[in-house]
Design an enzyme around this catalytic site. Structure first.
Site, PDB file in Angstrom:
ATOM      1  N   GLU A 196      -5.059  18.481   6.359  1.00  5.64           N
ATOM      2  CA  GLU A 196      -4.011  17.788   6.401  1.00  5.64           C
ATOM      3  C   GLU A 196      -3.083  18.142   5.340  1.00  5.64           C
ATOM      4  OE1 GLU A 196      -5.264  13.344   7.782  1.00  5.64           O
ATOM      5  OE2 GLU A 196      -6.086  13.549   5.991  1.00  5.64           O
ATOM      6  N   TRP A 220       0.858  -1.169  -0.016  1.00  4.84           N
ATOM      7  CA  TRP A 220      -0.056  -0.087   0.071  1.00  4.84           C
ATOM      8  C   TRP A 220       0.937   1.084   0.049  1.00  4.84           C
ATOM      9  CZ3 TRP A 220      -5.098   1.812   0.798  1.00  4.84           C
ATOM     10  CH2 TRP A 220      -5.475   3.209   1.421  1.00  4.84           C
ATOM     11  N   ARG A 260      -0.158  16.859  12.743  1.00  5.90           N
ATOM     12  CA  ARG A 260       0.749  15.983  11.729  1.00  5.90           C
ATOM     13  C   ARG A 260       1.177  16.479  10.391  1.00  5.90           C
ATOM     14  NH1 ARG A 260      -4.589  13.800  12.487  1.00  5.90           N
ATOM     15  NH2 ARG A 260      -5.923  13.744  10.712  1.00  5.90           N
ATOM     16  N   ASP A 261       1.684  15.885   9.909  1.00  9.45           N
ATOM     17  CA  ASP A 261       2.175  16.198   8.541  1.00  9.45           C
ATOM     18  C   ASP A 261       3.001  17.489   8.327  1.00  9.45           C
ATOM     19  OD1 ASP A 261       0.270  14.374   8.095  1.00  9.45           O
ATOM     20  OD2 ASP A 261      -1.445  15.431   7.322  1.00  9.45           O
ATOM     21  N   GLN A 285       4.067   7.590   1.983  1.00 10.55           N
ATOM     22  CA  GLN A 285       3.428   6.698   3.015  1.00 10.55           C
ATOM     23  C   GLN A 285       3.423   5.380   2.490  1.00 10.55           C
ATOM     24  OE1 GLN A 285       2.013   7.963   6.685  1.00 10.55           O
ATOM     25  NE2 GLN A 285       4.037   8.671   5.925  1.00 10.55           N
ATOM     26  N   PHE A 299       4.269   8.871  10.043  1.00  9.23           N
ATOM     27  CA  PHE A 299       3.220   9.530   9.312  1.00  9.23           C
ATOM     28  C   PHE A 299       3.824  10.645   8.399  1.00  9.23           C
ATOM     29  CE2 PHE A 299      -0.955   8.912  11.585  1.00  9.23           C
ATOM     30  CZ  PHE A 299      -0.900   7.538  11.742  1.00  9.23           C
ATOM     31  N   TRP A 354      -9.511   8.336  -0.075  1.00  8.07           N
ATOM     32  CA  TRP A 354      -9.911   7.558   1.174  1.00  8.07           C
ATOM     33  C   TRP A 354     -11.244   7.055   0.958  1.00  8.07           C
ATOM     34  CZ3 TRP A 354      -6.154   6.034   3.630  1.00  8.07           C
ATOM     35  CH2 TRP A 354      -4.946   6.853   4.093  1.00  8.07           C
ATOM     36  N   ASN A 396       0.015   5.907   0.126  1.00  9.38           N
ATOM     37  CA  ASN A 396      -0.804   6.977   0.162  1.00  9.38           C
ATOM     38  C   ASN A 396      -0.038   8.256   0.004  1.00  9.38           C
ATOM     39  OD1 ASN A 396      -1.026   5.807   3.186  1.00  9.38           O
ATOM     40  ND2 ASN A 396      -1.427   8.104   3.345  1.00  9.38           N
ATOM     41  N   ASP A 397      -0.048   9.133   0.840  1.00  5.96           N
ATOM     42  CA  ASP A 397       0.477  10.549   0.425  1.00  5.96           C
ATOM     43  C   ASP A 397       1.956  10.425   0.255  1.00  5.96           C
ATOM     44  OD1 ASP A 397      -1.900  10.830   2.014  1.00  5.96           O
ATOM     45  OD2 ASP A 397      -0.903  11.778   3.785  1.00  5.96           O
TER      46      ASP A 397
END
Length: 493
Positions: A218, A34, A157-158, A53, A96, A301, A36-37
């Site tokens: 985010e 998997w 976060r981020d 990610q 993260f 998502w 993502n970002d």
């Protein structure tokens, strides 16, 4: 906890088991598992670095690592070893999202570490070679002690780090007083950080920059594009406004001025970045030649993911150059993609109306298509893509509504999420003399449609059958003209 050695060993043993049917040919995707970002998008030591990610162990979201690829031209990418693994007490539940910056000749990664208590704190790692990253600190560099009482340490976060005026700054998504916001921090050395303030006004409806949100903004990032300060972020659960913000999870840009002392970003424009189905967590980098280039997760998502049974999920968009003109952020594919064009086919002045028009040589599912239409008397004019016996994906201009529409209701494997409308996405586009220009990139299971030289973009994943490679042109409710159309196969070896 996991280790980089374990993750890299697993990838080496198992990446060959991934089923290839839905894989892309020129988009970044994980070797296995998997992703993502996009994270840490940066130019360092003569190469473009893109992290993401990553969960190598399954095709579902789980304890996050950082995957890593490098390129010299944004198109041909080389997999690197896993950059970060959850191997410290402060990040044992996940590394993260975050960003990258060069300091003293080394590449630093600033990321959110999540521990067993659910605390989200900001951490550092570095590498002198841009590949073998170390975590030199036993504690995060921005801890719960750096967070005010009104801020949620479980929603913090981020970090996106940048340098200006002799200081390092970092913005990150958070919640303050139970509402979404973006926090600004400042540092002289990347290690000791001071809270400056909040970018967004989440308290006073009569005040400047009020946009109250019951979730986190985010993955924020900050860039200067053609002399304009641009703040990009991914707010969750924005209320839909017409055809804007149709996804539950959106990406927006704001144009304004960042006050580095108070933290406030004073903006006068709040717009969607991409109007399609599958686009999230955008991040930018500035190249040595001055170009500001954007990457984003080409997924969304809360959707079903047909590639998961094949052992992988998630990809990145074709990187995009950003420009600010005519009071708007424009996006165009990185110019390097033009080096991979083959088998050019071009036609001009084709009448549309009634029957579908197919053009010899314009067919396929891994290509670039450039078309200009003149709407004439038609109610709709556009293209059918991924066309087969049972499937088709529609991209067209609705002349009455003044909108470009992407319709994947009959595209192949049914795709659904939490949104009420899982069939179409649309964007308002002004036209001159009834002309609409589309520049479309297909890559086996994806479509990216750039409208009127990047005025708007619609991105989506499409899971058609392998033989669904047809392309046709149409006008409905009247007549129109296809002024010109050019097709190139995109071939990356």
């Amino acid at each position: 906890m996991g280790s980089k050695f374990r993750a890299n060993s697993y990838i080496a043993r198992n990446s060959g088991t991934v089923v290839q049917r839905y894989r892309h040919s020129y988009h970044v995707m994980p070797e296995i598992g998997w992703c993502n970002d996009p994270n840490g998008f940066a130019y360092y030591d003569g190469k473009i670095h893109l992290f993401y990610q990553y969960n190598p162990y399954s095709a579902g979201w789980d304890t996050m690592h950082w995957g890593h690829v490098t390129s010299r031209d944004f198109i041909k990418w080389e997999y690197q070893p896993v950059a970060l693994a959850p191997d410290m007490p402060y990040d044992d539940c996940g590394c993260f999202s975050g960003s990258a910056i060069e300091k003293d000749g080394m590449l630093y990664l600033m990321y959110t570490g999540v521990n067993a208590e659910g605390l989200q704190q900001q951490c550092l790692a570095f590498a002198s070679d841009g590949v073998s990253f170390e975590k030199p600190f036993v504690e995060p560099v921005i801890t719960k002690e750096n967070v005010g009482s009104e801020m949620s340490i479980q929603d913090f976060r981020d970090p996106y780090v940048f340098r200006t005026g002799g200081y390092y700054y970092s913005i990150m998504g958070t919640k303050a007083q139970d509402y979404g916001n973006i926090a600004l921090y400042r540092s002289k050395d990347l290690i000791n950080w001071q809270f400056q303030g909040y970018c967004m006004n989440g308290t006073d409806p009569k005040g400047d920059n009020y946009y109250r949100l019951n979730a986190v903004y985010e993955c924020p990032c900050f860039a200067e594009v053609d002399g304009k300060q641009i703040l990009i972020c991914s707010p969750q659960f924005l209320p839909q406004e017409g055809c804007r913000f149709q996804n539950v999870h959106s990406v927006v840009y704001m144009v304004g001025r960042l006050d580095l002392e108070s933290g406030r970003f004073h903006y006068d424009k709040f717009e969607e970045v991409d109007s399609g189905f599958d686009f999230y967590a955008a991040q930018t980098t500035t190249m040595p030649d001055g170009r500001v280039v954007l990457s984003a997760w080409m997924q969304m998502w809360d959707r079903n993911l047909p590639s998961q049974p094949d052992g992988w999920a998630g990809a990145m968009v074709l990187p995009r150059e950003l420009h600010y003109k005519n009071g708007r952020l424009y996006q165009t594919p990185v110019r390097e993609i033009e080096n991979y064009r083959l088998n050019r086919v071009e036609r001009k002045d084709i009448a549309l109306g009634g029957d579908l028009v197919r053009i010899e040589g314009i067919v396929g599912d891994t290509l670039e298509l450039i078309a200009e239409f003149e709407a004439g008397t038609a109610e709709r004019v556009g293209i059918k893509l991924f066309e087969g016996k049972e499937h088709e994906t529609l991209l067209y201009y609705d002349c009455k509504k003044g909108e470009v529409v992407l319709d994947r209701s009959c595209s192949g494997v049914p795709l659904a999420g939490v949104e009420e409308n899982n069939a179409t996405r649309s964007v308002e586009v002004p036209v001159t003399d009834g002309k609409i220009a589309l520049r479309v990139f297909l890559d086996n299971t994806s479509i990216e449609a750039f409208v009127n030289d990047g005025y708007a973009v619609l991105t989506a994943n499409v899971y058609a059958d392998e033989e669904d490679e047809g392309i046709s042109f149409f006008a409905a409710g009247g007549t129109a003209k296809l002024n010109r159309v050019t097709k190139y196969d995109i071939v990356v070896k």
